[in-house]
Enzyme design. Structure first.
Site, short mmCIF file in Angstrom:
data_model
loop_
_atom_site.label_atom_id
_atom_site.label_comp_id
_atom_site.label_asym_id
_atom_site.label_seq_id
_atom_site.Cartn_x
_atom_site.Cartn_y
_atom_site.Cartn_z
N TYR A 59 -15.97 -14.13 -14.02
CA TYR A 59 -16.24 -15.46 -14.58
C TYR A 59 -15.25 -15.57 -15.74
O TYR A 59 -15.23 -14.71 -16.63
CB TYR A 59 -17.65 -15.59 -15.14
N CYS B 11 -16.73 -15.15 -19.30
CA CYS B 11 -17.53 -13.96 -19.59
C CYS B 11 -16.76 -13.04 -20.53
O CYS B 11 -15.61 -12.70 -20.27
CB CYS B 11 -17.84 -13.23 -18.28
N PHE C 131 -17.06 -9.86 -21.09
CA PHE C 131 -16.70 -8.58 -20.46
C PHE C 131 -15.49 -8.73 -19.55
O PHE C 131 -14.62 -7.85 -19.50
CB PHE C 131 -17.91 -8.03 -19.69
N CYS C 132 -15.42 -9.84 -18.82
CA CYS C 132 -14.25 -10.11 -17.98
C CYS C 132 -13.02 -10.35 -18.85
O CYS C 132 -11.90 -9.93 -18.50
CB CYS C 132 -14.50 -11.32 -17.10
#
Length: 403
Positions: free
Chosen positions: A135, A138, A140-141
């Site tokens: 995503y 996001c 973390f991404c």
């Protein structure tokens, strides 16, 4: 399905190198033939061979150019036309030689770039093929993208629909990011992805499958009764003593990097949602951005923007309580960011010194998801993070970790 994030030049197929040699040989032959035709007695006198060739070509042309009947034959057989024809043919052959030379130089340049790429990728021609399922908004991404961009690693992005998630229906692991390496090795968890790739870039004798065994998966049930998956050693870069000494030349650097990478995951990430959904107006603006940048259908986008914004506004209140945040969650964000800046210190450009380390990339990736939102503008104005953040932007944009 996805789009390619361009980075260094790809390695050239071995067949291309053969074409380079063939083009060079053809160039030399054509130049000799062309020069021979131009210097031949036929070209200087009557152009016997060339006049025959040119005559055949022209005899198929329009009558308007040369007249009709015997007049055309007379023109084609004249000494002047024959000599000119010889020169034309010679020039044509030389032109072909020039084009061959161009392609020879082009292929040799590609071979040189391929060799340089091999050096950049640690001696592994072409480097691994990487596909990131994500995503875009996001944190973390965003951490993984920050690592890939900084190191100049080319990767394909597949944006996952956050409602249906059909793009990762093939995966037992149902979260993002997921990074596929050479289509057969699956890496889960942002910190595992980053640690594994860093190990791979440095340790030339280890395959990605071997490296992945250093981060075993552990399943457990949390205090809310939900099964969770964790990974051992995920903040460790798996190096031998010599490699570790080169990456962390000063005492305590590795421990410091690991500490702040974990801090980014365990604390900084949890300050994002309460801040970007702090008010109903900010929640709506955040979901407008999420829908614009994410992968939603028309109806899903409308539903996500308005219903999602209302839901996340309420959830942000619960998150504030869960993480014991102040009523004004901005103050927690400011405090955390200034703690980071203080840890970097005034004498270092980055926590890694003159170059970002994995902690720099993690914090930058998390904070970057707020760009374009009020929370980001407030953070840049009310903390001391701006100089460090701009240095990180340049380092990522210029792929400064490529070498």
């Amino acid at each position: 399905m996805g789009h390619l994030n361009t980075s260094p030049t790809s390695a050239v197929h071995p067949g291309t190198l053969c074409k380079s040699n063939m083009a060079a040989a053809c160039t030399r032959a054509l130049c000799k033939v062309g020069g021979g035709i131009l210097e031949s007695p036929a070209a200087r006198r009557f152009g016997t061979v060339s006049s025959f060739l040119v005559g055949n070509v022209c005899s198929r042309g329009s009558g308007r150019a040369y007249g009709t009947g015997g007049d055309r034959s007379h023109r084609l057989s004249s000494p002047r036309t024959g000599a000119a024809g010889g020169r034309v043919l010679g020039c044509a052959v030389l032109l072909g030689g020039g084009l061959g030379l161009y392609h020879a130089v082009k292929f040799r340049l590609q071979r040189h770039l391929a060799e340089e790429e091999t050096k950049v990728s640690g001696g592994r021609a072409g480097g691994p093929s990487l596909t990131l399922y994500q995503y875009k908004t996001c944190p973390f991404c965003s951490k993984v993208r920050a690592f890939l961009d900084y190191h100049g690693l080319p990767y394909e992005v597949v944006e996952v629909n956050p409602v249906m998630r059909k793009e990762i229906k093939w995966s037992v692991y149902r979260k993002v990011p997921i990074l596929m390496v050479d289509t057969d090795v699956q890496l889960n968890d942002s910190s595992v992805i980053i640690s594994s790739l860093k190990t791979y870039l440095i340790s030339k004798d280890k395959s990605m499958s071997d490296i992945l065994r250093c981060y075993p998966e552990m399943k457990s049930v949390n205090d809310r009764g939900k099964e969770v998956t964790e990974y051992s050693n995920k903040y460790w870069v798996m190096l031998d003593q010599g490699e570790a000494a080169a990456l962390y030349p000063e005492k305590g650097m590795q421990k410091e990097e690991m500490k702040w990478r974990q801090w980014a995951d365990d604390w900084l990430v949890h300050l994002i949602s309460p801040n970007v959904y702090r008010t109903s107006g900010e929640a709506l603006a955040s979901f407008d951005y999420i829908v614009r940048e994410g992968k939603f259908g028309s109806y899903e986008g409308f539903f996500a923007k308005y219903v999602g914004a209302a839901a996340m506004f309420l959830i942000a209140k619960r998150l504030k309580s869960r993480h014991n945040l102040q009523d004004d969650v901005r103050q927690d964000l400011y405090k955390a960011v200034n703690e980071w800046v203080a840890a970097v210190g005034k004498k270092r450009k980055f926590m890694g010194g003159d170059h970002p380390n994995l902690a720099d990339l993690a914090v930058f990736g998390v904070l970057r998801v707020m760009e374009g939102l009020q929370a980001f503008d407030d953070m840049m104005e009310n903390t001391k993070v701006k100089p460090w953040y701009r240095r990180m932007e340049r380092a990522s944009l210029n792929h400064e970790g490529r070498a």
